[in-house]
Design a protein around this motif. Structure first.
Motif, short mmCIF file in Angstrom:
data_model
loop_
_atom_site.label_atom_id
_atom_site.label_comp_id
_atom_site.label_asym_id
_atom_site.label_seq_id
_atom_site.Cartn_x
_atom_site.Cartn_y
_atom_site.Cartn_z
N ARG A 114 4.94 25.36 9.91
CA ARG A 114 5.76 26.57 10.07
C ARG A 114 5.17 27.76 9.32
N GLY A 115 4.48 27.48 8.23
CA GLY A 115 3.88 28.55 7.44
C GLY A 115 2.73 29.24 8.13
N ASN A 116 2.21 28.66 9.22
CA ASN A 116 1.09 29.27 9.95
C ASN A 116 1.55 30.06 11.17
N PHE A 117 2.86 30.23 11.31
CA PHE A 117 3.38 31.08 12.38
C PHE A 117 3.07 32.53 12.05
N ILE A 118 2.49 33.25 13.01
CA ILE A 118 2.13 34.66 12.79
C ILE A 118 3.17 35.59 13.40
N ALA A 119 3.46 35.41 14.69
CA ALA A 119 4.38 36.35 15.34
C ALA A 119 4.84 35.81 16.68
N SER A 120 5.97 36.33 17.13
CA SER A 120 6.45 36.13 18.49
C SER A 120 6.45 37.51 19.14
N ILE A 121 5.49 37.73 20.02
CA ILE A 121 5.31 39.04 20.64
C ILE A 121 6.09 39.10 21.95
N LEU A 128 -1.75 20.55 22.16
CA LEU A 128 -1.74 21.39 20.96
C LEU A 128 -2.43 20.71 19.78
N GLU A 129 -2.28 19.40 19.67
CA GLU A 129 -2.91 18.70 18.56
C GLU A 129 -4.44 18.78 18.63
N ILE A 130 -4.99 18.65 19.84
CA ILE A 130 -6.44 18.77 19.98
C ILE A 130 -6.87 20.22 19.79
N ILE A 131 -6.10 21.15 20.33
CA ILE A 131 -6.42 22.57 20.17
C ILE A 131 -6.50 22.94 18.70
N ARG A 132 -5.58 22.42 17.91
CA ARG A 132 -5.61 22.73 16.48
C ARG A 132 -6.91 22.25 15.84
N ARG A 133 -7.37 21.07 16.25
CA ARG A 133 -8.62 20.56 15.69
C ARG A 133 -9.82 21.37 16.15
N LEU A 134 -9.74 21.94 17.35
CA LEU A 134 -10.85 22.74 17.87
C LEU A 134 -10.94 24.10 17.18
N LEU A 135 -9.83 24.61 16.70
CA LEU A 135 -9.82 25.95 16.11
C LEU A 135 -10.61 26.00 14.81
N ALA A 136 -11.31 27.12 14.61
CA ALA A 136 -11.95 27.38 13.34
C ALA A 136 -10.88 27.61 12.28
N GLU A 137 -11.25 27.49 11.02
CA GLU A 137 -10.28 27.64 9.95
C GLU A 137 -9.61 29.01 10.00
N ASP A 138 -10.34 30.03 10.47
CA ASP A 138 -9.78 31.37 10.58
C ASP A 138 -9.41 31.71 12.02
N GLY A 139 -9.21 30.68 12.84
CA GLY A 139 -8.88 30.88 14.25
C GLY A 139 -7.40 31.00 14.50
N ASP A 189 7.95 38.31 28.86
CA ASP A 189 7.52 36.99 28.41
C ASP A 189 7.22 37.10 26.92
N TYR A 190 7.02 35.95 26.31
CA TYR A 190 6.65 35.91 24.89
C TYR A 190 5.18 35.51 24.74
N LEU A 191 4.59 35.94 23.65
CA LEU A 191 3.32 35.39 23.19
C LEU A 191 3.57 34.82 21.80
N LEU A 192 3.52 33.49 21.70
CA LEU A 192 3.64 32.85 20.39
C LEU A 192 2.25 32.81 19.77
N VAL A 193 2.15 33.24 18.52
CA VAL A 193 0.85 33.34 17.86
C VAL A 193 0.88 32.51 16.58
N TYR A 194 -0.09 31.59 16.46
CA TYR A 194 -0.21 30.74 15.28
C TYR A 194 -1.63 30.79 14.74
N ALA A 195 -1.74 30.68 13.43
CA ALA A 195 -3.05 30.59 12.78
C ALA A 195 -3.35 29.14 12.46
N LYS A 196 -4.62 28.79 12.48
CA LYS A 196 -5.02 27.47 11.97
C LYS A 196 -4.71 27.42 10.47
N ASN A 197 -5.06 28.48 9.78
CA ASN A 197 -4.78 28.62 8.35
C ASN A 197 -4.47 30.08 8.07
#
Length: 568
Positions: free
Chosen positions: A138-145, A103-114, A165-173
């Motif tokens: 925690r502020g970048n949590f979007i939804a638990s689908i 997850l730490e590397i994935i966060r760095r790979l994401l675009a600012e609006d990813g 199942d769940y889909l956890l959705v987070y924004a980079k920003n």
């Protein structure tokens, strides 16, 4: 009293792998593209990577940091039998550690609006939510689908029949992330009628009262039939002031029912509804597919995939995710490729994609599936709904072997499998430079800026050769020289004589950087990260003067200068 933070802890959390940033080697025989262009928008630079996904993510980091619009992953749910002989605490700890590193590397790979989308079940969903809060904020949590993956109840269930199942959705920003609305369906439009033949077209009645307090929301109204309504239903308020209500009523935007004496509601016209539908957090199987549908899709490929993939994800699910999270041309990453659904769907939707898979089914299932998509022979999934007719292509890569291996004396040396170009690319990457060999400057293998370059050689340049190199580089530029050794000058003297050159010795310059020689960071019990780290620490090269001395002697005997041949 020292400040403490709220966090999720687990056994071995403080231990992190020192990942080797491998280079990627393309295999043209496994790469594939259409025989001709189908549209002007065909995409050919997609990537399928064979290898451990943690190492692959690290390999992608330098080139793709900040460029990925959407990451979708379907990681192991930690429900298998791999941990039969381990207690529950250790099981969760291993899983959390492996996920945290990715997850730490994935966060760095994401675009600012990813955004990141993770499918997960009850077994680890709540641990994963807290872990993602820590990595993404925690502020970048979007939804638990909640996705309805099964449409029939299992009467054989011991306690409850699990159907989602769940889909956890987070924004980079989350401040800059923007979703797309879902396309409207005919069923949704059918909810709009026109019983009073309003010239503005079909409409749907919506309540004009709500529980939210509104200071101007308590007043009486009189219906067309003459019935006086003292106020809104108990415990609610009218959602508009009386003046606004009278304006809407005069404009025939208030519906009183066919007899004119119902509790009023407001007309919402289909023509005024936004072009799409705001996505909800409840995804039914009819909207997003189900496991049975996914199995039918892979079964249709005719390669035995249904036996290999127990819970593949349906194309409709990925289609829905990518509709919300991406636009045509955006880059999508899936580092747990599985049956290759993410790449297949992204390809059909005109998105660029990168997939990573370690299993042999990368070759036996994913590649054949993608070839069918490219050739327009895949008629299943979302093909018809997105009008897919084939086109585009992908490049196949494998992770290069570890740069550092042990020779027969147990000393760390450059892997003899590396040729000149691969060694130059690997060291360029390790030093944080961009690999871009010059066609005119023999000493320029890469750059970190317009004036800062790197040169890699296994030769042993003399003082005279270094002087000539310094003169050619010039005072306005700088060059990092990575070489086996240098003669006739010490490092301190070299820094004084040639301020535009920095000299480093191969392989000494990188020995302490990474855990070399490790190819598998997966959930195999034989590769538990904590045990591996302790082992690596106990035999790490360069821990003693004796080891250093013997290694130098071994390097001299190993003849590493011959890696490039005698005439470089």
């Amino acid at each position: 009293m020292s400040k403490q933070k709220l966090e999720l802890t687990w056994i071995g959390k403080e231990k992190r792998p020192k990942l080797e940033p491998r280079i990627l080697l393309e295999d043209p025989e496994k790469s594939y593209h259409a025989k001709h262009r189908v549209t002007d928008g065909d995409i050919f630079d997609n990537r399928l990577i064979f290898g451990d996904n943690l190492l692959a993510l690290k390999a992608l980091e330098q080139e793709f940091s900040g460029k990925v619009k959407c990451v979708f992953i379907d990681p192991p749910y930690n429900t298998g039998s791999a941990f039969t002989h381990y207690d529950d605490g250790l099981e969760h700890s291993i899983w959390l550690g492996l996920m945290r590193d990715r997850l730490e590397i994935i966060r760095r790979l994401l675009a600012e609006d990813g955004s990141l989308w993770i499918t997960i079940d009850d077994n680890e969903a709540h641990y994963l939510k807290v872990l993602c809060d820590e990595v993404f904020g925690r502020g970048n949590f979007i939804a638990s689908i909640v996705w309805q993956k099964i449409y029939t109840t299992k009467n054989s269930a011991k306690h409850f029949s699990g159907m989602h199942d769940y889909l956890l959705v987070y924004a980079k920003n989350i401040e800059v992330w923007r979703r797309n609305d879902l396309e409207r369906t005919a069923k949704q439009d059918d909810a709009y009628k026109n019983p009073d033949k309003d010239p503005r077209g079909p409409w749907k009645a919506t309540p004009i009262h709500a529980r939210n307090y509104y200071s101007k929301g308590l007043y009486s109204i009189t219906s067309p039939s003459g019935r006086v309504i003292a106020g809104p239903p108990h415990g609610t308020y009218w959602r508009m002031s009386k003046d606004r209500f009278l304006e809407l009523d005069a404009d025939a935007q208030i519906w009183w029912g066919e007899k004119g004496d119902n509790t009023p509601s407001q007309k919402r016209f289909l023509s005024e509804v936004q072009g799409g539908v705001v996505p909800s957090t409840w995804w039914t199987y009819s909207e997003a597919g189900h496991n049975g549908e996914a199995k039918n899709e892979v079964r249709a490929l005719g390669d035995g995939s249904e036996e290999l993939f127990i819970t593949p994800k349906p194309e409709k699910l990925l289609n829905r995710v990518l509709q919300i999270a991406t636009n045509p041309g955006d880059l999508v990453l899936d580092s747990f490729a599985g049956s290759g659904t993410t790449g297949a769907v992204a390809h059909k939707m005109g998105r660029r994609w990168i997939m990573v898979e370690l299993g042999e089914h990368c070759h036996t299932h994913i590649i054949p599936r993608l070839r069918k998509v490219i050739d327009g022979e895949d008629k299943g999934g979302i093909t018809e709904s997105v009008s897919w007719h084939g086109g585009g292509g992908f490049r196949y890569y494998r992770l290069a072997p570890s740069l550092i291996v042990n020779d027969r004396w147990g000393n760390s040396v450059i892997n003899p499998e590396y040729n000149a170009a691969q060694l130059a690319e690997a060291l360029t990457k390790l030093e944080g430079f961009t690999y871009a060999p010059s066609e005119t400057r023999w000493w320029q293998h890469g750059h970190s800026s317009e004036r800062d370059f790197i040169y890699v050689t296994t030769q042993n340049p003399s003082a005279e050769q270094l002087q000539a190199l310094s003169d050619e580089v010039g005072a306005e530029q700088s060059l990092l020289v990575c070489c086996a050794a240098f003669h006739g000058v010490t490092a301190a003297t070299a820094a004084e004589r040639w301020p535009n050159l920095t000299l480093k010795k191969i392989p000494k310059m990188v020995l302490a950087r990474c855990h070399w020689g490790r190819d598998d960071y997966s959930l195999n019990v034989s590769n538990l990260p904590m045990a591996e780290m302790e082992k690596a620490e106990s035999v790490a090269p360069g821990n003693t003067a004796k080891n250093t001395k013997s290694r130098k002697a071994a390097l001299a005997n190993a003849g590493q200068g011959g890696l490039f041949g005698e005439n470089e």
